[in-house]
Design an enzyme around this catalytic site. Structure first.
Site, mmCIF file in Angstrom:
data_model
loop_
_atom_site.group_PDB
_atom_site.id
_atom_site.type_symbol
_atom_site.label_atom_id
_atom_site.label_comp_id
_atom_site.label_asym_id
_atom_site.label_seq_id
_atom_site.Cartn_x
_atom_site.Cartn_y
_atom_site.Cartn_z
ATOM 1 N N GLU A 1 -3.049 8.028 -3.903
ATOM 2 C CA GLU A 1 -3.052 6.700 -3.293
ATOM 3 C C GLU A 1 -2.803 5.642 -4.360
ATOM 4 O O GLU A 1 -3.482 5.612 -5.386
ATOM 5 C CB GLU A 1 -4.405 6.454 -2.617
ATOM 6 C CG GLU A 1 -4.421 5.197 -1.769
ATOM 7 C CD GLU A 1 -5.767 4.975 -1.085
ATOM 8 O OE1 GLU A 1 -6.782 4.852 -1.806
ATOM 9 O OE2 GLU A 1 -5.799 4.930 0.157
ATOM 10 N N TYR B 1 0.858 -1.185 0.000
ATOM 11 C CA TYR B 1 0.000 0.000 0.000
ATOM 12 C C TYR B 1 0.893 1.233 0.000
ATOM 13 O O TYR B 1 1.894 1.296 0.713
ATOM 14 C CB TYR B 1 -0.896 0.034 1.259
ATOM 15 C CG TYR B 1 -1.615 1.356 1.388
ATOM 16 C CD1 TYR B 1 -2.869 1.532 0.815
ATOM 17 C CD2 TYR B 1 -1.014 2.449 2.022
ATOM 18 C CE1 TYR B 1 -3.511 2.758 0.873
ATOM 19 C CE2 TYR B 1 -1.655 3.676 2.081
ATOM 20 C CZ TYR B 1 -2.899 3.826 1.508
ATOM 21 O OH TYR B 1 -3.522 5.039 1.560
#
Ligand code: ADP
Ligand code: MG
Length: 395
Positions: free
Chosen positions: A205, A117
Site C-alpha cells: 500500500e 491512493y
C-alpha cells in the site's frame, strides 16, 4: 510478515520504484545529522512502527507530538526525534496500548502537487493480484470504499506479465493525470506491480502516492506485507523481520510449529484443525463468551507441541478458563490427554478446564481422563463444551 516503511522503500528503490531520499536515525543526534546530509530546507521525521495512521497519531508521553512531522532545521529534527524515540505512539491502527518507537526515518520533504491512493492486494473476485487506485490520497481506503466506492479504480494484474502499459495509461487518464505525470505513471505502476509479484507480497500500500510539482510519481509512504507461505523463497527477508513488533506468544508458537493468534477474550482454546478452531471460537461467542486465542495444534502434533500449546495459553493472564476441543483423526485423542495430564502436573491449571474429545482412540482417552482424578470438566459435544466453559465464568 510485515516490514517497516524504510525497509520497504529500500526494496522498492532497488526495484526501480521512485521513493524520496531518506536516512535511518536511532538517536536525536542522528536525526539532526540526517537532516544536514539530505541537504534540503525541509525534511520529514517519520516513526517506524508496523502500523499506519502515524501522521495523525500522538505519543502517550508527549500528547502534542505527532508520529510524522515536517521539520525545517537540523535542530527541529533533533527536538522532534527526542520526543519520539523510546516513546509510545498510538494511532488508529495500533490499538490503545500503542507501539514503542525505536527507529526513525528522516526523509527529504517533497513538493506535493497531488496525493493519490495506491494499493495492491490479492483480490478474491479477480482471482489474483489487483491494483487499486483512488484520487483520495492520504485517506483510509476502507473509508473511501464505504462512502464513495466509485472513486476506487481497480485493475487485474497478470500473474505472469505484471501490469501492462496500456492498463497503466488508462488508469493515469482516469485519475486525471496530465503530461509528464502520465509518462511517470506508465513506468511507476508496472514497476510497483512487478515488485509485488516478484516478492510474493500479500499487500503493498502506497498511501499517499504523490505527484510532485514536476509531474513525477513518488511513493511517499509504503506498507508492505509478505505472504508467510512464500517466505521460504526469500531467505533474505529474514533479516527484515522485527521481532519486537510481533506478539511474543505468537513467535514462540511459530517456533513450536503451532498456529496461534492472540485475541482479546478470556477463554483459552486448544483445538486441532483450523476449521474446527474457527467453529469452536464461533460457538464460544454464540454462547456469550470471548475466545482468548485461536490455536490450531495441527493434524499431527506430538506431546511436546501440545504441552507447549498449553504453556502458551496459560501464560496469558487474561485466560480465565480453557476449552480443549479435539476431533481425533490423524491426531489421537489419547496423545492430547497424555499431554494435557503432563501439562496439568508441570504447568498447573489454576483455571477451569473443559475437554471435549471425539474420534480416534476416544475411549482410551476418556478412561485416562477419568482415572486421573484431576479436576477436569468433560463435555459430550461442541455445544455442551461451549456452554460449560462459558458457564464456568459466570459461576
Ligand atoms: P501515515 O500513513 O502512517 O500517517 P505517511 O507516510 O502517509 O504516514 O505520512 C503522513 C503524511 O505526511 C502524508 O500524507 C504526507 O502528507 C506527509 N509526508 C510524509 N512523508 C513526506 C515527505 N517525504 N514529504 C512531504 N510530506 C510528507
Ligand atoms: Mg500513509
Amino acid at each position: 510478515m510485515k516490514i517497516h516503511e524504510y525497509q520497504a522503500k529500500e526494496l522498492l528503490a532497488k526495484a526501480g520504484v521512485a521513493v524520496p531520499r531518506g536516512i535511518v536515525a536511532k538517536t536525536p543526534e542522528e536525526a539532526a545529522e540526517a537532516f544536514t546530509k539530505l541537504g534540503g530546507s525541509l525534511a520529514v521525521v517519520k516513526s517506524q512502527i508496523h502500523a499506519g495512521g502515524r501522521g495523525k497519531g500522538r505519543f502517550k508521553e508527549e500528547p502534542e507530538q505527532a508520529g510524522v512531522v515536517l521539520v525545517k532545521s537540523a535542530e527541529e529534527a533533533k527536538e522532534n526525534a527526542a520526543r519520539m524515540l523510546g516513546n509510545t505512539l498510538v494511532t488508529i491502527q495500533t490499538g490503545e496500548e500503542g507501539k514503542t518507537v525505536s527507529t526513525l526515518f528522516v526523509e527529504e520533504g517533497l513538493n506535493i502537487a497531488r496525493e493519490l491512493y495506491l494499493g495492491v492486494v490479492v483480490d478474491r473476485e479477480m482471482g489474483g493480484a489487483a491494483l487499486m487506485l483512488s484520487t483520495e490520497g492520504g485517506m483510509e481506503i476502507e473509508e473511501v470504499a464505504e462512502h464513495s466506492p466509485e472513486k476506487i479504480l481497480k485493475a487485474p494484474i497478470d500473474a505472469g506479465y505484471g501490469l501492462h502499459t496500456f492498463q497503466a495509461t488508462k488508469l493515469a487518464f482516469e485519475l486525471g493525470l496530465e503530461g509528464p505525470a502520465i509518462r511517470s505513471a506508465q513506468k511507476f505502476l508496472p514497476k510497483l506491480c512487478r515488485f509485488f509479484l516478484d516478492n510474493d507480497c500479500s499487500m503493498a500500500e502506497i498511501n499517499p502516492l504523490v505527484v510532485t510539482g514536476d509531474g513525477e510519481l513518488v511513493a511517499l509512504d509504503a506498507k508492505v506485507t509478505f505472504d508467510d507461505n512464500a517466505l521460504f523463497r526469500h531467505k533474505n527477508f529474514e533479516e527484515l523481520r522485527d521481532l519486537s513488533e510481533e506478539e511474543p506468544a505468537e513467535i514462540e508458537a511459530d517456533e513450536a510449529g503451532l498456529s496461534y493468534v492472540k485475541l482479546d477474550g478470556n477463554i483459552g482454546c486448544l483445538v486441532n484443525g483450523a476449521g474446527l478452531a474457527m467453529s469452536t471460537m464461533d460457538l464460544i461467542q454464540f454462547h456469550g463468551g470471548e475466545p482468548a486465542n485461536f490455536l490450531d495444534v495441527g493434524g499431527g502434533a506430538n506431546v511436546d507441541q501440545v504441552t507447549e500449546a498449553f504453556r502458551i495459553i496459560l501464560a496469558d493472564a487474561n485466560v480465565k478458563a480453557v476449552l480443549v476441543n479435539i476431533f481425533g483423526g490423524i491426531m489421537k485423542c489419547d496423545t492430547i490427554v497424555e499431554a494435557l495430564l503432563s501439562a496439568y502436573d508441570n504447568i498447573g491449571f489454576s483455571v477451569p478446564l473443559v475437554v471435549r474429545l471425539e474420534g480416534t482412540n476416544v475411549e482410551k482417552a476418556r478412561e485416562m481422563l477419568e482415572s486421573s482424578g484431576k479436576n477436569i470438566i468433560t463435555a459430550v459435544d461442541l455445544t455442551d463444551a461451549a456452554e460449560k466453559v462459558v458457564g464456568t465464568l459466570s459461576a
